[in-house]
Design a protein around this motif. Structure first.
Motif, PDB file in Angstrom:
ATOM      1  N   ASN A   7       0.895  -1.108  -0.214  1.00 34.90           N
ATOM      2  CA  ASN A   7       0.104   0.024   0.061  1.00 34.90           C
ATOM      3  C   ASN A   7       0.827   1.253   0.015  1.00 34.90           C
ATOM      4  O   ASN A   7       0.727   2.159  -0.710  1.00 34.90           O
ATOM      5  N   SER A   8       1.951   1.180   1.061  1.00 38.20           N
ATOM      6  CA  SER A   8       2.734   2.486   0.864  1.00 38.20           C
ATOM      7  C   SER A   8       4.017   1.828   1.853  1.00 38.20           C
ATOM      8  O   SER A   8       3.883   0.878   2.293  1.00 38.20           O
ATOM      9  N   PHE A   9       5.054   2.686   1.899  1.00 39.20           N
ATOM     10  CA  PHE A   9       6.074   2.427   2.753  1.00 39.20           C
ATOM     11  C   PHE A   9       6.590   3.969   3.123  1.00 39.20           C
ATOM     12  O   PHE A   9       6.607   4.895   2.532  1.00 39.20           O
ATOM     13  N   ILE A  10       7.546   3.777   4.245  1.00 34.61           N
ATOM     14  CA  ILE A  10       8.483   4.897   4.777  1.00 34.61           C
ATOM     15  C   ILE A  10       9.738   4.309   5.026  1.00 34.61           C
ATOM     16  O   ILE A  10       9.756   3.331   5.828  1.00 34.61           O
ATOM     17  N   TYR A  11      10.803   5.138   4.609  1.00 37.41           N
ATOM     18  CA  TYR A  11      12.109   4.724   4.969  1.00 37.41           C
ATOM     19  C   TYR A  11      12.537   5.716   6.037  1.00 37.41           C
ATOM     20  O   TYR A  11      12.385   6.975   6.048  1.00 37.41           O
ATOM     21  N   PHE A  12      13.140   5.248   7.155  1.00 31.41           N
ATOM     22  CA  PHE A  12      13.684   6.250   8.299  1.00 31.41           C
ATOM     23  C   PHE A  12      15.243   5.901   8.212  1.00 31.41           C
ATOM     24  O   PHE A  12      15.791   4.988   8.797  1.00 31.41           O
ATOM     25  N   GLU A  16      17.835   3.134   9.696  1.00 35.94           N
ATOM     26  CA  GLU A  16      17.719   2.096   8.725  1.00 35.94           C
ATOM     27  C   GLU A  16      16.774   1.329   8.660  1.00 35.94           C
ATOM     28  O   GLU A  16      16.524   0.125   8.337  1.00 35.94           O
ATOM     29  N   ILE A  17      15.337   1.865   9.100  1.00 37.76           N
ATOM     30  CA  ILE A  17      14.263   1.030   9.153  1.00 37.76           C
ATOM     31  C   ILE A  17      13.458   1.375   7.687  1.00 37.76           C
ATOM     32  O   ILE A  17      12.896   2.383   7.432  1.00 37.76           O
ATOM     33  N   LEU A  18      13.171   0.221   7.269  1.00 37.04           N
ATOM     34  CA  LEU A  18      11.921   0.366   5.967  1.00 37.04           C
ATOM     35  C   LEU A  18      10.814  -0.223   6.265  1.00 37.04           C
ATOM     36  O   LEU A  18      10.703  -1.290   6.813  1.00 37.04           O
ATOM     37  N   ARG A  19       9.756   0.740   6.570  1.00 38.90           N
ATOM     38  CA  ARG A  19       8.391   0.321   7.162  1.00 38.90           C
ATOM     39  C   ARG A  19       7.571   0.198   5.980  1.00 38.90           C
ATOM     40  O   ARG A  19       7.419   1.124   5.050  1.00 38.90           O
ATOM     41  N   ILE A  20       6.846  -1.080   5.967  1.00 40.63           N
ATOM     42  CA  ILE A  20       6.149  -1.405   4.745  1.00 40.63           C
ATOM     43  C   ILE A  20       4.692  -1.551   5.215  1.00 40.63           C
ATOM     44  O   ILE A  20       4.249  -2.315   6.136  1.00 40.63           O
ATOM     45  N   LEU A  31      14.457  -4.376   9.219  1.00 39.17           N
ATOM     46  CA  LEU A  31      15.591  -3.519   9.981  1.00 39.17           C
ATOM     47  C   LEU A  31      17.175  -3.656   9.268  1.00 39.17           C
ATOM     48  O   LEU A  31      17.271  -4.565   8.486  1.00 39.17           O
ATOM     49  N   LYS A  32      17.750  -2.578   9.262  1.00 37.00           N
ATOM     50  CA  LYS A  32      19.169  -2.281   9.008  1.00 37.00           C
ATOM     51  C   LYS A  32      19.201  -2.397   7.303  1.00 37.00           C
ATOM     52  O   LYS A  32      19.936  -3.101   6.716  1.00 37.00           O
ATOM     53  N   SER A  38      16.834   0.685  -0.130  1.00 36.43           N
ATOM     54  CA  SER A  38      15.448   1.597  -0.020  1.00 36.43           C
ATOM     55  C   SER A  38      15.131   2.233  -1.078  1.00 36.43           C
ATOM     56  O   SER A  38      13.972   2.443  -1.739  1.00 36.43           O
ATOM     57  N   GLU A  39      16.235   2.924  -1.716  1.00 33.10           N
ATOM     58  CA  GLU A  39      16.029   3.501  -3.219  1.00 33.10           C
ATOM     59  C   GLU A  39      15.695   2.654  -4.177  1.00 33.10           C
ATOM     60  O   GLU A  39      14.786   2.976  -5.101  1.00 33.10           O
TER      61      GLU A  39
END
Length: 65
Positions: A7-12, A16-20, A31-32, A38-39
Motif C-alpha cells: 500500500n505504502s512505505f516509509i524509510y527512516f 535504517e528501518i523500511l516500514r512497509i 531492519l538495517k 530503500s531507493e
C-alpha cells in the motif's frame, strides 16, 4: 501502476528501518536496510517482486500491526 501487495512505505534513514504497509493493513518494519536498497525499492517497477526477492530474504523484520 499501484502495487497489489504494498500500500505504502516509509524509510527512516537514521535507524535504517523500511516500514512497509501492506494492502492487507499489516505493517512491518524491515531492519538495517541500507539507503541504497530503500531507493531501489522505491524505484522498482514491481514493489512486490522486489520485496519478495530482496527485502524479505535479506533483512530481519518485526510486525508492528
Amino acid at each position: 501502476m499501484p502495487s497489489s501487495v504494498v500500500n505504502s512505505f516509509i524509510y527512516f534513514p537514521e535507524t535504517e528501518i523500511l516500514r512497509i504497509i501492506y494492502q492487507s493493513g499489516a505493517i512491518y518494519d524491515y531492519l538495517k536496510v541500507p539507503f541504497g536498497i530503500s531507493e531501489k525499492f522505491r524505484t522498482a517497477k514491481s514493489k512486490g517482486k522486489f520485496l519478495n526477492s530482496v527485502i524479505k530474504p535479506g533483512f530481519k523484520y518485526r510486525k508492528i500491526e
